[in-house]
Design a protein around this motif. Structure first.
Motif: not given
Length: 158
Positions: A3, A6, A23, A36, A38, A49, A64, A68
């Motif tokens: 990570e 976060r 991420i 990438c 996430y 994931e 990414a 999100v």
């Protein structure tokens, strides 16, 4: 996933639960693209994931982060008002907008959501080369700029 970022949100249920978005470190794919990873824990259907892939490491991270944000904002929990986060000082927090710029015609469109469906704009307001598109509930969907190079801030023209 290693990570690099976060964010923890609160799900207003009884009892309250946490939703954690993370991420990961971008990595080079064999074909030359970058990905990438996430992950979003605490929202139904997001427990594994995923990855966003772009032309370079920075683009992969940006994609990414956009995925999100879009997943959190578009979730059932968010639409029901159950998802909460700590506000930044002054009530500010980053939000994603989607920008497309036709340099040849010098027109840009700044959308407040990932995709606007044809016919979704119920009302338009036009003023000084700017068109505001509103949805049926009165919410702002997007802004069209007819002289984008002059009207858009430099950082949006990259």
């Amino acid at each position: 996933m290693y990570e690099i970022a976060r964010r923890t949100l609160t799900l207003r249920t009884e009892p309250p639960r946490e939703v954690v978005a993370a991420i990961g470190m971008p990595y080079a794919e064999p074909g030359g693209d970058w990905s990438c990873p996430y992950r979003i824990d605490g929202l139904a259907g997001w427990e594994h994931e995923r990855k966003a892939t772009g032309a370079g490491s920075m683009q992969a991270v940006e994609l990414a982060m956009a995925m999100v944000r879009a997943a959190l904002a578009g979730s059932h929990e968010s639409r029901e008002g159950l998802l909460a986060s700590e506000e930044e000082p002054g009530g500010r927090r980053p939000c994603t907008v989607y920008t497309s710029w036709d340099r040849y015609h010098n027109i840009a469109y700044i959308s407040m959501k990932h995709e606007i469906v044809a016919g979704e704009a119920a009302r338009q307001v036009v003023a000084d080369g700017v068109v505001l598109d509103f949805g049926g509930g009165g919410e702002l969907l997007g802004v069209e700029l007819s002289d984008a190079e002059t009207l858009m801030p430099a950082q949006m023209r990259l």
